[in-house]
Design a protein around this motif. Structure first.
Motif, PDB file in Angstrom:
ATOM      1  N   UNK A  73       0.830  -1.206   0.000  1.00 49.96           N
ATOM      2  CA  UNK A  73       0.000   0.000   0.000  1.00 49.96           C
ATOM      3  C   UNK A  73       0.861   1.252   0.000  1.00 49.96           C
ATOM      4  N   UNK A  74       1.904   1.266   0.825  1.00 51.51           N
ATOM      5  CA  UNK A  74       2.775   2.441   0.899  1.00 51.51           C
ATOM      6  C   UNK A  74       3.550   2.638  -0.398  1.00 51.51           C
ATOM      7  N   UNK A  75       4.071   1.555  -0.955  1.00 56.26           N
ATOM      8  CA  UNK A  75       4.849   1.646  -2.197  1.00 56.26           C
ATOM      9  C   UNK A  75       3.977   2.156  -3.341  1.00 56.26           C
ATOM     10  N   UNK A  76       2.742   1.653  -3.419  1.00 60.98           N
ATOM     11  CA  UNK A  76       1.828   2.086  -4.477  1.00 60.98           C
ATOM     12  C   UNK A  76       1.488   3.566  -4.312  1.00 60.98           C
ATOM     13  N   UNK A  77       1.205   3.964  -3.074  1.00 58.53           N
ATOM     14  CA  UNK A  77       0.867   5.365  -2.813  1.00 58.53           C
ATOM     15  C   UNK A  77       2.029   6.286  -3.175  1.00 58.53           C
ATOM     16  N   UNK A  78       3.245   5.903  -2.792  1.00 62.11           N
ATOM     17  CA  UNK A  78       4.427   6.712  -3.101  1.00 62.11           C
ATOM     18  C   UNK A  78       4.630   6.809  -4.608  1.00 62.11           C
ATOM     19  N   UNK A  79       4.446   5.691  -5.302  1.00 59.91           N
ATOM     20  CA  UNK A  79       4.649   5.676  -6.753  1.00 59.91           C
ATOM     21  C   UNK A  79       3.644   6.578  -7.463  1.00 59.91           C
ATOM     22  N   UNK A  80       2.376   6.486  -7.084  1.00 55.71           N
ATOM     23  CA  UNK A  80       1.350   7.265  -7.772  1.00 55.71           C
ATOM     24  C   UNK A  80       1.424   8.747  -7.405  1.00 55.71           C
ATOM     25  N   UNK A  81       1.619   9.042  -6.128  1.00 60.69           N
ATOM     26  CA  UNK A  81       1.754  10.445  -5.721  1.00 60.69           C
ATOM     27  C   UNK A  81       3.035  11.050  -6.303  1.00 60.69           C
ATOM     28  N   UNK A  82       4.095  10.248  -6.308  1.00 62.50           N
ATOM     29  CA  UNK A  82       5.354  10.715  -6.887  1.00 62.50           C
ATOM     30  C   UNK A  82       5.201  11.003  -8.363  1.00 62.50           C
ATOM     31  N   UNK A  83       4.474  10.145  -9.059  1.00 65.41           N
ATOM     32  CA  UNK A  83       4.232  10.363 -10.482  1.00 65.41           C
ATOM     33  C   UNK A  83       3.506  11.685 -10.704  1.00 65.41           C
ATOM     34  N   UNK A 135      10.213   9.403  -5.582  1.00 66.79           N
ATOM     35  CA  UNK A 135      10.801   8.243  -6.259  1.00 66.79           C
ATOM     36  C   UNK A 135      10.527   6.965  -5.461  1.00 66.79           C
ATOM     37  N   UNK A 136       9.665   6.068  -5.951  1.00 66.61           N
ATOM     38  CA  UNK A 136       9.365   4.841  -5.209  1.00 66.61           C
ATOM     39  C   UNK A 136      10.574   3.931  -5.073  1.00 66.61           C
ATOM     40  N   UNK A 137      11.528   4.023  -5.994  1.00 69.33           N
ATOM     41  CA  UNK A 137      12.722   3.191  -5.897  1.00 69.33           C
ATOM     42  C   UNK A 137      13.600   3.650  -4.736  1.00 69.33           C
ATOM     43  N   UNK A 138      13.524   4.934  -4.423  1.00 70.94           N
ATOM     44  CA  UNK A 138      14.213   5.447  -3.235  1.00 70.94           C
ATOM     45  C   UNK A 138      13.619   4.802  -1.985  1.00 70.94           C
ATOM     46  N   UNK A 139      12.299   4.717  -1.911  1.00 70.36           N
ATOM     47  CA  UNK A 139      11.636   4.095  -0.765  1.00 70.36           C
ATOM     48  C   UNK A 139      11.961   2.606  -0.677  1.00 70.36           C
ATOM     49  N   UNK A 140      11.955   1.937  -1.830  1.00 70.04           N
ATOM     50  CA  UNK A 140      12.279   0.505  -1.843  1.00 70.04           C
ATOM     51  C   UNK A 140      13.712   0.268  -1.399  1.00 70.04           C
ATOM     52  N   UNK A 141      14.627   1.153  -1.803  1.00 70.28           N
ATOM     53  CA  UNK A 141      16.029   1.004  -1.395  1.00 70.28           C
ATOM     54  C   UNK A 141      16.146   1.094   0.105  1.00 70.28           C
ATOM     55  N   UNK A 142      15.472   2.061   0.699  1.00 73.74           N
ATOM     56  CA  UNK A 142      15.550   2.229   2.152  1.00 73.74           C
ATOM     57  C   UNK A 142      14.806   1.119   2.892  1.00 73.74           C
ATOM     58  N   UNK A 143      13.763   0.576   2.280  1.00 74.67           N
ATOM     59  CA  UNK A 143      13.010  -0.501   2.926  1.00 74.67           C
ATOM     60  C   UNK A 143      13.766  -1.823   2.893  1.00 74.67           C
ATOM     61  N   UNK A 210       8.023  10.098 -14.363  1.00 70.56           N
ATOM     62  CA  UNK A 210       6.663  10.124 -13.835  1.00 70.56           C
ATOM     63  C   UNK A 210       5.834   8.976 -14.409  1.00 70.56           C
ATOM     64  N   UNK A 211       5.937   8.761 -15.721  1.00 71.63           N
ATOM     65  CA  UNK A 211       5.197   7.669 -16.352  1.00 71.63           C
ATOM     66  C   UNK A 211       5.707   6.313 -15.876  1.00 71.63           C
ATOM     67  N   UNK A 212       7.026   6.222 -15.691  1.00 74.49           N
ATOM     68  CA  UNK A 212       7.602   4.973 -15.188  1.00 74.49           C
ATOM     69  C   UNK A 212       7.086   4.664 -13.786  1.00 74.49           C
ATOM     70  N   UNK A 213       7.093   5.668 -12.911  1.00 79.88           N
ATOM     71  CA  UNK A 213       6.609   5.479 -11.550  1.00 79.88           C
ATOM     72  C   UNK A 213       5.108   5.189 -11.537  1.00 79.88           C
ATOM     73  N   UNK A 214       4.359   5.883 -12.425  1.00 81.44           N
ATOM     74  CA  UNK A 214       2.931   5.631 -12.501  1.00 81.44           C
ATOM     75  C   UNK A 214       2.633   4.212 -12.932  1.00 81.44           C
ATOM     76  N   UNK A 215       3.353   3.736 -13.944  1.00 81.02           N
ATOM     77  CA  UNK A 215       3.171   2.356 -14.409  1.00 81.02           C
ATOM     78  C   UNK A 215       3.538   1.365 -13.301  1.00 81.02           C
TER      79      UNK A 215
END
Length: 225
Positions: A73-83, A135-143, A210-215
């Motif tokens: 849920x958090x990763x999806x939210x970060x990705x879509x809001x980040x996009x 950047x959701x990949x930033x969050x994934x790296x820290x997670x 943005x499109x990459x993160x949205x996808x």
């Protein structure tokens, strides 16, 4: 390497952080854009914004308050809001392209009317925070990598945590200060057309991310539904 010593933690943290910092991302595009306008001084301010965000995150991780970033849920939210945030920044860049101008009488400064330079160093710091958080990949790296490395460092007490954080931030600083310096040094060759092309290219890169993160967010959402 003996990870039981803060010096080893510092060196390894710097190397791992540098390998991540050098990967193209939204912060790189924003660094190029700001450095082309404000000069080299923008780079440390962007790094400061990035460091503020990561310092806050490290504190939250240490107190166990950010375990939720491991969840879908958090990763999806970060990705879509980040996009959405990156698209907004890209739209702002695209809208300002026609008003950008090169002013040799001002020492080669590159500005557009009412650029907001009166806000001092606040804008680059905020952009450093926003582009990093988007950047959701930033969050994934820290997670994953970041959290594991932080726990390893914590075994050496506050010295280990400090060595980890300083090594990590210095790797970001080393790369983005290099990029900022390179862009700033090349400003003397800029014309209106070249400058507008640089800003336009940065906007395109932000749209791409943005499109990459949205996808990424949508595909992950579909997978769990």
């Amino acid at each position: 390497m003996d990870f039981g010593h803060p010096a080893a933690i510092f060196v390894s943290s710097f190397i791992i952080g540098l390998s991540g910092a050098m990967m193209p991302g939204p912060l790189l595009a924003v660094t190029i854009r700001h450095a082309s306008v404000r000069g080299f001084s923008a780079a440390p301010l962007l790094v400061l914004g990035h460091a503020i965000l990561e310092a806050a995150l490290v504190c939250l991780l240490l107190f166990g308050l950010m375990e939720w970033i491991r969840g879908d849920a958090a990763i999806i939210a970060i990705a879509l809001l980040g996009s959405a945030m990156l698209l907004r920044m890209a739209a702002g860049m695209a809208m300002e392209v026609r008003t950008l101008r090169f002013d040799p009488a001002a020492g080669g400064s590159l500005e557009r009317p009412n650029d907001g330079k009166g806000s001092g160093g606040v804008r680059p710091v905020i952009d450093g925070i926003v582009t990093s958080a988007s950047n959701p990949y930033w969050s994934l790296w820290w997670a994953t990598i970041g959290l594991g490395y932080l726990m390893l460092s914590r075994g050496q007490g506050w010295r280990g945590v400090l060595a980890f954080f300083i090594g990590h931030i210095l790797s970001d600083a080393a790369w983005y200060l290099f990029v900022g310096g390179a862009v700033s040094a090349g400003r003397g060759w800029f014309t209106d057309r070249i400058y507008r092309g640089v800003v336009g290219a940065c906007a395109v890169f932000l749209v791409f991310f943005a499109l990459t993160f949205g996808y990424f967010g949508v595909s992950r959402l579909v997978r769990i539904l």
